[in-house]
Design an enzyme around this catalytic site. Structure first.
Site, short mmCIF file in Angstrom:
data_model
loop_
_atom_site.label_atom_id
_atom_site.label_comp_id
_atom_site.label_asym_id
_atom_site.label_seq_id
_atom_site.Cartn_x
_atom_site.Cartn_y
_atom_site.Cartn_z
CG ASN A 140 -40.50 57.19 24.86
OD1 ASN A 140 -39.68 57.86 25.47
ND2 ASN A 140 -40.72 55.91 25.14
CD GLU A 147 -39.42 53.46 27.92
OE1 GLU A 147 -39.61 54.63 27.53
OE2 GLU A 147 -38.77 52.64 27.26
#
Ligand code: GLP
Length: 248
Positions: A140, A147
């Site tokens: 991702n 994140e």
């Protein structure tokens, strides 16, 4: 960012191991280290070179070894084989016979993970910050456990892992993403981007799409690794499978 494409993961590992050894020899600031499947052949290649060094050089390099890992799961026991501490022991500390106190990671078993993140950041700052930072790439676009979305001023902290990351890392937990810890401590983009130089290591066909986006899209919080474009000394070392659009 300079992109260097090697024929396969073995050649990538050899190139990265050489860079790590050079950085050890310079010995100015601590190494920034990473875990993950991408790094397994890298540490194996480093261990091979280490073994071949003259004993005196090996002793000198061991005595001044200093490294800080990017991240650690929160809540696993120190001895848990799935912790990044165990990973580093298996792939680096034991094969190179390093003093474990010189191979630092955030302590994921600490009672207060937020306080532990602050302590780890202070320890790194006291050591002068990172010299050469090794990075893998999450599917991702995360680096460390930063994140998306993630801005460049994010510092070392405790944060929740995304469902995508828990899925990506499930293999080490019997294939069940629900068993992957919900929280982790990670160095932030701030500490990563403060490194003197950065090596982003990317191998395998599953990473080709995300790597291309990281290299080509304008830097954005939605793709944390894209901020690396703003650093003055980043080398991306990829194998052909991860960068199939590059000719030659
Ligand atoms: C993990 C780690 C990262 C690592 C990345 C890629 O979640 N936190 O530091 O670089 O994801 O892992 P792999 O090399 O196994 O694909």
């Amino acid at each position: 960012m300079e992109l260097r494409v090697e024929p396969d993961a073995t050649a990538v590992a050899a190139a990265v191991a050489e860079r790590l050894l050079q950085a050890c020899r310079r010995g100015r600031r601590p190494l920034g280290l990473a875990t993950g499947r991408t790094m397994e052949p890298v540490y194996a290649a480093l261990a091979e070179r280490w073994e071949a060094l003259p004993a005196l050089e090996r002793a000198v390099l061991s005595q001044c070894w200093s490294s800080f890992n990017l991240d650690e799961y929160v809540g696993l026991a120190t001895s848990d084989p799935r912790s990044f501490l165990s990973f580093m022991h298996q792939h680096l500390t034991a094969p190179l016979a390093l003093d474990p106190a010189r191979v630092k990671l955030p302590e994921g078993a600490a009672a207060d993970p937020a306080a532990e993140a602050a302590r780890y950041a202070a320890d790194l700052a006291a050591a002068g910050g990172i010299g050469l930072q090794l990075l893998g790439l999450g599917l991702n676009g995360h680096v460390g456990f930063n994140e998306p979305p993630c801005a460049t001023d994010a510092r070392c902290r405790c944060l929740p892992l995304s469902p995508a990351t828990r899925q990506q890392n499930a293999a080490a937990f019997g294939g069940d993403p629900a068993l992957v810890p919900e929280l982790a401590i990670t160095l932030g983009l701030a500490e990563i981007l403060a490194a003197e130089e950065i090596l982003l290591v990317v191998t395998g066909p599953a990473k080709a799409d995300i790597l291309r986006r990281v290299l080509e899209e304008p830097p954005t919080a939605a793709l944390p690794a894209s901020w690396l474009q703003q650093h003055r000394a980043v080398t991306v070392i990829a194998d052909r499978e991860a960068a199939p659009w590059v000719q030659g």
